[in-house]
Design a protein around this motif. Structure first.
Motif, PDB file in Angstrom:
ATOM      1  N   GLY A 184       0.789  -1.219   0.000  1.00 58.14           N
ATOM      2  CA  GLY A 184       0.000   0.000   0.000  1.00 58.14           C
ATOM      3  C   GLY A 184       0.823   1.273   0.000  1.00 58.14           C
ATOM      4  O   GLY A 184       0.266   2.376   0.037  1.00 58.14           O
ATOM      5  N   LEU A 185       2.138   1.153  -0.025  1.00 59.44           N
ATOM      6  CA  LEU A 185       3.003   2.335  -0.068  1.00 59.44           C
ATOM      7  C   LEU A 185       3.037   2.928  -1.473  1.00 59.44           C
ATOM      8  O   LEU A 185       2.846   2.234  -2.464  1.00 59.44           O
ATOM      9  CB  LEU A 185       4.426   1.969   0.356  1.00 59.44           C
ATOM     10  CG  LEU A 185       4.640   1.446   1.777  1.00 59.44           C
ATOM     11  CD1 LEU A 185       6.085   0.996   1.944  1.00 59.44           C
ATOM     12  CD2 LEU A 185       4.282   2.510   2.807  1.00 59.44           C
ATOM     13  N   ARG A 186       3.286   4.211  -1.555  1.00 58.48           N
ATOM     14  CA  ARG A 186       3.555   4.881  -2.827  1.00 58.48           C
ATOM     15  C   ARG A 186       4.930   5.534  -2.723  1.00 58.48           C
ATOM     16  O   ARG A 186       5.227   6.233  -1.753  1.00 58.48           O
ATOM     17  CB  ARG A 186       2.498   5.950  -3.130  1.00 58.48           C
ATOM     18  CG  ARG A 186       1.130   5.384  -3.444  1.00 58.48           C
ATOM     19  CD  ARG A 186       0.103   6.501  -3.626  1.00 58.48           C
ATOM     20  NE  ARG A 186       0.397   7.346  -4.773  1.00 58.48           N
ATOM     21  CZ  ARG A 186      -0.343   8.404  -5.124  1.00 58.48           C
ATOM     22  NH1 ARG A 186      -1.396   8.759  -4.383  1.00 58.48           N
ATOM     23  NH2 ARG A 186      -0.025   9.116  -6.194  1.00 58.48           N
ATOM     24  N   GLY A 187       5.775   5.260  -3.712  1.00 56.72           N
ATOM     25  CA  GLY A 187       7.134   5.787  -3.673  1.00 56.72           C
ATOM     26  C   GLY A 187       7.284   7.047  -4.496  1.00 56.72           C
ATOM     27  O   GLY A 187       6.768   7.145  -5.619  1.00 56.72           O
ATOM     28  N   TYR A 188       7.992   8.021  -3.948  1.00 60.70           N
ATOM     29  CA  TYR A 188       8.295   9.273  -4.642  1.00 60.70           C
ATOM     30  C   TYR A 188       9.801   9.511  -4.595  1.00 60.70           C
ATOM     31  O   TYR A 188      10.432   9.318  -3.550  1.00 60.70           O
ATOM     32  CB  TYR A 188       7.585  10.460  -3.991  1.00 60.70           C
ATOM     33  CG  TYR A 188       6.088  10.432  -4.107  1.00 60.70           C
ATOM     34  CD1 TYR A 188       5.431  11.120  -5.124  1.00 60.70           C
ATOM     35  CD2 TYR A 188       5.324   9.715  -3.185  1.00 60.70           C
ATOM     36  CE1 TYR A 188       4.047  11.092  -5.230  1.00 60.70           C
ATOM     37  CE2 TYR A 188       3.937   9.678  -3.284  1.00 60.70           C
ATOM     38  CZ  TYR A 188       3.302  10.374  -4.309  1.00 60.70           C
ATOM     39  OH  TYR A 188       1.936  10.336  -4.420  1.00 60.70           O
ATOM     40  N   ALA A 189      10.363   9.921  -5.721  1.00 58.35           N
ATOM     41  CA  ALA A 189      11.779  10.278  -5.785  1.00 58.35           C
ATOM     42  C   ALA A 189      11.894  11.789  -5.723  1.00 58.35           C
ATOM     43  O   ALA A 189      11.158  12.512  -6.405  1.00 58.35           O
ATOM     44  CB  ALA A 189      12.408   9.756  -7.068  1.00 58.35           C
ATOM     45  N   ALA A 190      12.817  12.291  -4.904  1.00 57.66           N
ATOM     46  CA  ALA A 190      12.990  13.730  -4.726  1.00 57.66           C
ATOM     47  C   ALA A 190      14.459  14.100  -4.725  1.00 57.66           C
ATOM     48  O   ALA A 190      15.340  13.261  -4.475  1.00 57.66           O
ATOM     49  CB  ALA A 190      12.334  14.182  -3.420  1.00 57.66           C
ATOM     50  N   ARG A 191      14.721  15.357  -5.003  1.00 53.36           N
ATOM     51  CA  ARG A 191      16.063  15.922  -4.910  1.00 53.36           C
ATOM     52  C   ARG A 191      16.122  16.867  -3.724  1.00 53.36           C
ATOM     53  O   ARG A 191      15.205  17.652  -3.500  1.00 53.36           O
ATOM     54  CB  ARG A 191      16.407  16.695  -6.195  1.00 53.36           C
ATOM     55  CG  ARG A 191      16.639  15.811  -7.392  1.00 53.36           C
ATOM     56  CD  ARG A 191      16.761  16.598  -8.677  1.00 53.36           C
ATOM     57  NE  ARG A 191      17.820  17.603  -8.652  1.00 53.36           N
ATOM     58  CZ  ARG A 191      18.278  18.234  -9.735  1.00 53.36           C
ATOM     59  NH1 ARG A 191      17.766  17.943 -10.932  1.00 53.36           N
ATOM     60  NH2 ARG A 191      19.231  19.132  -9.631  1.00 53.36           N
ATOM     61  N   TYR A 192      17.226  16.797  -2.980  1.00 55.47           N
ATOM     62  CA  TYR A 192      17.401  17.690  -1.839  1.00 55.47           C
ATOM     63  C   TYR A 192      18.881  17.957  -1.644  1.00 55.47           C
ATOM     64  O   TYR A 192      19.659  17.041  -1.376  1.00 55.47           O
ATOM     65  CB  TYR A 192      16.805  17.071  -0.568  1.00 55.47           C
ATOM     66  CG  TYR A 192      16.922  17.953   0.655  1.00 55.47           C
ATOM     67  CD1 TYR A 192      16.130  19.087   0.795  1.00 55.47           C
ATOM     68  CD2 TYR A 192      17.847  17.660   1.654  1.00 55.47           C
ATOM     69  CE1 TYR A 192      16.238  19.907   1.910  1.00 55.47           C
ATOM     70  CE2 TYR A 192      17.964  18.481   2.773  1.00 55.47           C
ATOM     71  CZ  TYR A 192      17.162  19.603   2.895  1.00 55.47           C
ATOM     72  OH  TYR A 192      17.276  20.422   3.995  1.00 55.47           O
ATOM     73  N   ASN A 193      19.282  19.225  -1.816  1.00 56.13           N
ATOM     74  CA  ASN A 193      20.687  19.622  -1.648  1.00 56.13           C
ATOM     75  C   ASN A 193      21.634  18.749  -2.461  1.00 56.13           C
ATOM     76  O   ASN A 193      22.689  18.317  -1.975  1.00 56.13           O
ATOM     77  CB  ASN A 193      21.090  19.597  -0.172  1.00 56.13           C
ATOM     78  CG  ASN A 193      20.488  20.747   0.615  1.00 56.13           C
ATOM     79  OD1 ASN A 193      20.041  21.729   0.046  1.00 56.13           O
ATOM     80  ND2 ASN A 193      20.472  20.611   1.929  1.00 56.13           N
ATOM     81  N   GLY A 194      21.254  18.473  -3.714  1.00 62.82           N
ATOM     82  CA  GLY A 194      22.113  17.697  -4.592  1.00 62.82           C
ATOM     83  C   GLY A 194      22.100  16.204  -4.344  1.00 62.82           C
ATOM     84  O   GLY A 194      22.866  15.469  -4.954  1.00 62.82           O
TER      85      GLY A 194
END
Length: 255
Positions: free
Chosen positions: A50-60
């Motif tokens: 039931g999880l949804r994965g998101y990819a993000a950028r933070y400080n390189g």
């Protein structure tokens, strides 16, 4: 190096199917809360339980965000399967690091630099270089076998960082009639260099130096030499400081 660092571990199974996040799609509140802290969500991938994965950028860096089934909580971390295999790296590489590497490499190509070596060399290495940096000079000497063989071109992205006359010396190199020759003479002489700093840096050159320094900061480098290269898989990597023998071989490739 451009590698992700995630602060928690989450054990489970995950699918590698990647789904793009559209601008029109409203992000769940917990994901928006992470964005409010400075992260930028760049893509979505499916996850188990039931999880949804998101990819993000933070400080390189890349971050994997896992939204819980109730849509009210988010976990930030690396996902492992029952065999201990890291299942977060693949989506982060595809959604964050590969696009970031292409973007940053293009930014360095478009910066103000002085070439050292064969323009048709198979390998390109970028170096953020302050004219007063002794370790930059040592790296220049280390690189000679690869440069002289024609296998590598070293591109010096000039910055004025270390001393009050660094910007003036960098400007002197950039405005020389033959910058490549001026750089060669300066590096060959080392601490006996007679390079004279410009008393007044032209406005255009100062803007170029400022842009180079800003780019260096964006790439996560804090001191010179900051060396950027692509490994055999095309991944962007950084060497901060003077490399040791093993690191040098990785940066420069075979002689």
């Amino acid at each position: 190096m451009m590698r992700h660092k995630c602060p928690a571990l989450l054990l489970a199974l995950v699918s590698s199917l990647l789904v793009p996040v559209t601008q029109a799609e409203a992000l769940p509140a917990p994901i928006k809360a992470i964005e409010a802290r400075g992260a930028t969500v760049v893509g979505e991938f499916t996850a188990p339980g039931g999880l949804r994965g998101y990819a993000a950028r933070y400080n390189g860096q890349g971050l994997a965000l896992y939204l819980t089934a109730d849509g009210q909580h988010v976990l930030v971390g690396t996902l492992f399967d029952a065999q201990g295999e890291d299942l977060t790296s693949a989506p982060l590489n595809r959604l964050v690091y590969e696009p970031m590497a292409k973007e940053m490499w293009a930014r360095m190509e478009g910066s103000t630099w002085i070439a050292d070596g064969n323009k048709n060399a198979a390998r390109i290495v970028y170096l953020f270089d302050d004219p007063n940096c002794p370790y930059c000079n040592q790296f220049w000497h280390q690189a000679r076998p690869w440069i002289e063989s024609g296998r590598v071109q070293l591109r010096h992205i000039m910055v004025g960082l270390l001393s009050s006359d660094s910007a003036g010396k960098a400007a002197a190199l950039l405005t020389a009639k033959q910058p490549e020759v001026a750089l060669m003479e300066h590096e060959t002489a080392g601490d006996k260099s007679m390079l004279k700093a410009l008393d007044k840096v032209p406005t255009k050159v100062q803007e170029q130096l400022d842009a180079n320094l800003a780019l260096m900061s964006e790439l996560g480098a804090v001191a010179t030499p900051a060396i950027f290269y692509r490994d055999d898989d095309g991944r962007l990597k950084m060497q901060q400081g003077l490399p040791q023998a093993q690191g040098l071989a990785e940066i420069m490739g075979p002689k």
